[in-house]
Design a protein around this motif. Structure first.
Motif, PDB file in Angstrom:
ATOM      1  N   VAL A   1       0.849  -1.197   0.000  1.00 27.56           N
ATOM      2  CA  VAL A   1       0.000   0.000   0.000  1.00 27.56           C
ATOM      3  C   VAL A   1       0.888   1.250   0.000  1.00 27.56           C
ATOM      4  O   VAL A   1       0.579   2.259  -0.619  1.00 27.56           O
ATOM      5  N   HIS A   2       2.003   1.190   0.712  1.00 26.95           N
ATOM      6  CA  HIS A   2       2.966   2.297   0.764  1.00 26.95           C
ATOM      7  C   HIS A   2       4.342   1.659   0.946  1.00 26.95           C
ATOM      8  O   HIS A   2       4.471   0.441   0.957  1.00 26.95           O
ATOM      9  N   ARG A   3       5.378   2.479   1.080  1.00 28.59           N
ATOM     10  CA  ARG A   3       6.734   1.934   1.182  1.00 28.59           C
ATOM     11  C   ARG A   3       7.447   2.450   2.416  1.00 28.59           C
ATOM     12  O   ARG A   3       7.066   3.468   2.979  1.00 28.59           O
ATOM     13  N   LEU A   4       8.474   1.732   2.793  1.00 31.17           N
ATOM     14  CA  LEU A   4       9.401   2.192   3.830  1.00 31.17           C
ATOM     15  C   LEU A   4      10.805   2.050   3.255  1.00 31.17           C
ATOM     16  O   LEU A   4      11.084   1.106   2.517  1.00 31.17           O
ATOM     17  N   ASP A   5      11.701   2.976   3.627  1.00 31.45           N
ATOM     18  CA  ASP A   5      13.099   2.845   3.221  1.00 31.45           C
ATOM     19  C   ASP A   5      13.639   1.514   3.735  1.00 31.45           C
ATOM     20  O   ASP A   5      13.202   1.019   4.782  1.00 31.45           O
ATOM     21  N   ARG A   6      14.620   1.000   3.037  1.00 32.78           N
ATOM     22  CA  ARG A   6      15.217  -0.282   3.426  1.00 32.78           C
ATOM     23  C   ARG A   6      15.723  -0.248   4.874  1.00 32.78           C
ATOM     24  O   ARG A   6      15.581  -1.210   5.626  1.00 32.78           O
ATOM     25  N   GLU A   7      16.323   0.879   5.276  1.00 34.12           N
ATOM     26  CA  GLU A   7      16.931   0.981   6.615  1.00 34.12           C
ATOM     27  C   GLU A   7      15.903   1.202   7.724  1.00 34.12           C
ATOM     28  O   GLU A   7      16.232   1.122   8.902  1.00 34.12           O
ATOM     29  N   THR A   8      14.657   1.538   7.347  1.00 32.79           N
ATOM     30  CA  THR A   8      13.614   1.860   8.329  1.00 32.79           C
ATOM     31  C   THR A   8      12.851   0.604   8.736  1.00 32.79           C
ATOM     32  O   THR A   8      12.539  -0.233   7.899  1.00 32.79           O
ATOM     33  N   SER A   9      12.538   0.494  10.027  1.00 35.60           N
ATOM     34  CA  SER A   9      11.731  -0.633  10.513  1.00 35.60           C
ATOM     35  C   SER A   9      10.314  -0.141  10.789  1.00 35.60           C
ATOM     36  O   SER A   9      10.048   1.052  10.770  1.00 35.60           O
ATOM     37  N   GLY A  10       9.417  -1.085  11.076  1.00 35.12           N
ATOM     38  CA  GLY A  10       8.097  -0.705  11.559  1.00 35.12           C
ATOM     39  C   GLY A  10       6.923  -1.038  10.658  1.00 35.12           C
ATOM     40  O   GLY A  10       7.035  -1.843   9.729  1.00 35.12           O
ATOM     41  N   CYS A  11       5.791  -0.404  10.963  1.00 30.28           N
ATOM     42  CA  CYS A  11       4.500  -0.729  10.339  1.00 30.28           C
ATOM     43  C   CYS A  11       4.491  -0.523   8.832  1.00 30.28           C
ATOM     44  O   CYS A  11       4.750   0.576   8.345  1.00 30.28           O
ATOM     45  N   ILE A  12       4.170  -1.585   8.124  1.00 34.04           N
ATOM     46  CA  ILE A  12       3.948  -1.465   6.678  1.00 34.04           C
ATOM     47  C   ILE A  12       2.680  -2.225   6.321  1.00 34.04           C
ATOM     48  O   ILE A  12       2.414  -3.299   6.866  1.00 34.04           O
ATOM     49  N   LEU A  13       1.883  -1.620   5.451  1.00 38.28           N
ATOM     50  CA  LEU A  13       0.548  -2.122   5.122  1.00 38.28           C
ATOM     51  C   LEU A  13       0.564  -2.787   3.749  1.00 38.28           C
ATOM     52  O   LEU A  13       1.082  -2.229   2.782  1.00 38.28           O
ATOM     53  N   ILE A  14      -0.015  -3.990   3.686  1.00 39.92           N
ATOM     54  CA  ILE A  14      -0.083  -4.757   2.433  1.00 39.92           C
ATOM     55  C   ILE A  14      -1.542  -5.137   2.204  1.00 39.92           C
ATOM     56  O   ILE A  14      -2.215  -5.605   3.127  1.00 39.92           O
ATOM     57  N   SER A  15      -2.029  -4.923   0.984  1.00 39.47           N
ATOM     58  CA  SER A  15      -3.423  -5.302   0.690  1.00 39.47           C
ATOM     59  C   SER A  15      -3.448  -6.668   0.016  1.00 39.47           C
ATOM     60  O   SER A  15      -2.510  -7.047  -0.686  1.00 39.47           O
ATOM     61  N   LYS A  16      -4.556  -7.379   0.226  1.00 37.34           N
ATOM     62  CA  LYS A  16      -4.723  -8.692  -0.404  1.00 37.34           C
ATOM     63  C   LYS A  16      -5.701  -8.621  -1.576  1.00 37.34           C
ATOM     64  O   LYS A  16      -5.875  -9.601  -2.292  1.00 37.34           O
ATOM     65  N   ARG A  17      -6.357  -7.476  -1.725  1.00 38.82           N
ATOM     66  CA  ARG A  17      -7.331  -7.331  -2.814  1.00 38.82           C
ATOM     67  C   ARG A  17      -7.188  -5.966  -3.453  1.00 38.82           C
ATOM     68  O   ARG A  17      -6.879  -4.986  -2.787  1.00 38.82           O
ATOM     69  N   ARG A  18      -7.475  -5.905  -4.759  1.00 41.64           N
ATOM     70  CA  ARG A  18      -7.349  -4.637  -5.465  1.00 41.64           C
ATOM     71  C   ARG A  18      -8.311  -3.589  -4.936  1.00 41.64           C
ATOM     72  O   ARG A  18      -7.984  -2.405  -4.843  1.00 41.64           O
ATOM     73  N   SER A  19      -9.528  -4.028  -4.571  1.00 43.01           N
ATOM     74  CA  SER A  19     -10.526  -3.077  -4.064  1.00 43.01           C
ATOM     75  C   SER A  19     -10.026  -2.432  -2.767  1.00 43.01           C
ATOM     76  O   SER A  19     -10.201  -1.233  -2.541  1.00 43.01           O
ATOM     77  N   ALA A  20      -9.360  -3.225  -1.919  1.00 46.44           N
ATOM     78  CA  ALA A  20      -8.813  -2.687  -0.665  1.00 46.44           C
ATOM     79  C   ALA A  20      -7.670  -1.724  -0.958  1.00 46.44           C
ATOM     80  O   ALA A  20      -7.537  -0.671  -0.326  1.00 46.44           O
ATOM     81  N   LEU A  21      -6.841  -2.076  -1.959  1.00 42.24           N
ATOM     82  CA  LEU A  21      -5.708  -1.224  -2.341  1.00 42.24           C
ATOM     83  C   LEU A  21      -6.211   0.152  -2.779  1.00 42.24           C
ATOM     84  O   LEU A  21      -5.671   1.184  -2.374  1.00 42.24           O
ATOM     85  N   ARG A  22      -7.262   0.160  -3.612  1.00 41.33           N
ATOM     86  CA  ARG A  22      -7.837   1.437  -4.083  1.00 41.33           C
ATOM     87  C   ARG A  22      -8.314   2.281  -2.907  1.00 41.33           C
ATOM     88  O   ARG A  22      -8.061   3.476  -2.823  1.00 41.33           O
ATOM     89  N   HIS A  23      -9.025   1.639  -1.978  1.00 36.71           N
ATOM     90  CA  HIS A  23      -9.590   2.333  -0.811  1.00 36.71           C
ATOM     91  C   HIS A  23      -8.482   2.928   0.059  1.00 36.71           C
ATOM     92  O   HIS A  23      -8.558   4.064   0.520  1.00 36.71           O
ATOM     93  N   LEU A  24      -7.427   2.150   0.282  1.00 39.19           N
ATOM     94  CA  LEU A  24      -6.321   2.594   1.136  1.00 39.19           C
ATOM     95  C   LEU A  24      -5.501   3.691   0.463  1.00 39.19           C
ATOM     96  O   LEU A  24      -5.059   4.643   1.117  1.00 39.19           O
ATOM     97  N   HIS A  25      -5.325   3.591  -0.863  1.00 41.88           N
ATOM     98  CA  HIS A  25      -4.620   4.652  -1.600  1.00 41.88           C
ATOM     99  C   HIS A  25      -5.401   5.966  -1.538  1.00 41.88           C
ATOM    100  O   HIS A  25      -4.810   7.041  -1.459  1.00 41.88           O
TER     101      HIS A  25
END
Length: 317
Positions: free
Chosen positions: A142-166
């Motif tokens: 859904v978004h990105r984090l730099d390689r050196e950064t840790s923490g929360c990252i969001l991944i969608s399992k469906r295109r409809s969810a991806l659109r909503h989150l974007h």
């Protein structure tokens, strides 16, 4: 997407699933034909070699559920295969899941892991997740984090969810909070850094970002969490999502991040190394967003890794 047949010398026919409804045909093809040059995708569209329901379409045509797409044979560059799900670095991701349901995952990304493969990396977080969750066919960042950064990252399992989150990201209704250790005493009155950021790619392929009047508008809110003798722990909330935004905005305010290899201060970095800090001190602490299906507000918090907690403990002594 369903492959209904693959005949006629490599011509493939795909039936559009409901999840892909309203996506532009050019974006759909770019996603399906990974490794095919963009120019070739637009050429086969322009020449009418791609047909939707037996008709020529323009690149901006928006797909409907049930559309039948004819895709001509095209040479796809060899794709990196997914990593083995048995690799320890891949399996370790299962322990980092903070939240998961039918349509999304929130992970505590380890520092040092890229979010996707490329630039000499065979695989990253998203490829690892696809290996771990072969049944989830539409996993996307859904978004990105730099390689050196840790923490929360969001991944969608469906295109409809991806659109909503974007959409939430565009409307700035998704709340992302980071913690960072910075050089010096952050001034309490500096609550917002608004400075346009311009991205440059060096000949080596390395990306470098700087504050520049020709850059994109960028804003980050900052708040002091804790003060130490020669550094400060701050909370950073990016209101825009530019590459290296927090790191460059902190530097612009006169407070580079601890152990930042690209924008840091070497003297300060050395001091932090002596305290045991081996990585960039930037951690995506929490994520708050509206669930695309239920509409409820979800807040997920990623704990700091022990090595960062140890550095803070050392600074307090």
């Amino acid at each position: 997407m369903q492959d209904t047949q693959s005949t006629n010398q490599g011509v493939s026919w795909q039936t559009v699933e409901a999840d892909y409804a309203d996506q532009r045909i050019d974006n759909y093809l770019l996603a399906q034909l990974k490794g095919v040059p963009k120019s070739l995708v637009y050429r086969i569209l322009r020449k009418g070699e791609v047909r939707v329901n037996k008709k020529r379409v323009k690149p901006e045509y928006r797909l409907q559920a049930g559309d039948l797409i004819r895709i001509p044979p095209v040479r796809v560059a060899d794709q990196n295969p997914l990593p083995s799900a048995n690799l320890s670095s891949v399996q370790a991701l299962d322990q980092q899941v903070l939240y998961e349901d039918d349509i999304l995952i929130v992970l505590n990304k380890p520092a040092g892991m890229a979010v996707h493969g490329g630039s000499g990396l065979q695989f990253g977080l998203i490829e690892s997740l696809r290996a771990l969750r072969p049944q989830a066919k539409h996993l996307e960042l859904v978004h990105r984090l730099d390689r050196e950064t840790s923490g929360c990252i969001l991944i969608s399992k469906r295109r409809s969810a991806l659109r909503h989150l974007h959409e939430q990201l565009r409307n700035k209704t998704m709340d992302k909070q980071y913690v960072a250790l910075v050089r010096g005493q952050w001034q309490d009155h500096v609550k917002l850094v608004a400075a346009p950021l311009l991205k440059n790619t060096l000949k080596s392929g390395e990306r470098v970002v700087r504050v520049d009047a020709d850059g994109k508008p960028s804003e980050t809110k900052f708040r002091v969490v804790e003060r130490f003798e020669d550094c400060s722990l701050v909370e950073a909330s990016p209101l825009t999502g530019r590459t290296h935004q927090i790191r460059v905005h902190a530097l612009h305010a006169g407070h580079p991040l601890a152990q930042d290899p690209k924008y840091g201060d070497e003297g300060f970095n050395q001091q932090m190394r002596e305290r045991g800090l081996q990585r960039l001190f930037l951690h995506a602490k929490s994520l708050r967003f509206e669930h695309p299906q239920s509409g409820e507000m979800i807040q997920v918090v990623a704990p700091l890794e022990p090595s960062l907690l140890q550095v803070l403990k050392s600074l307090r002594q």
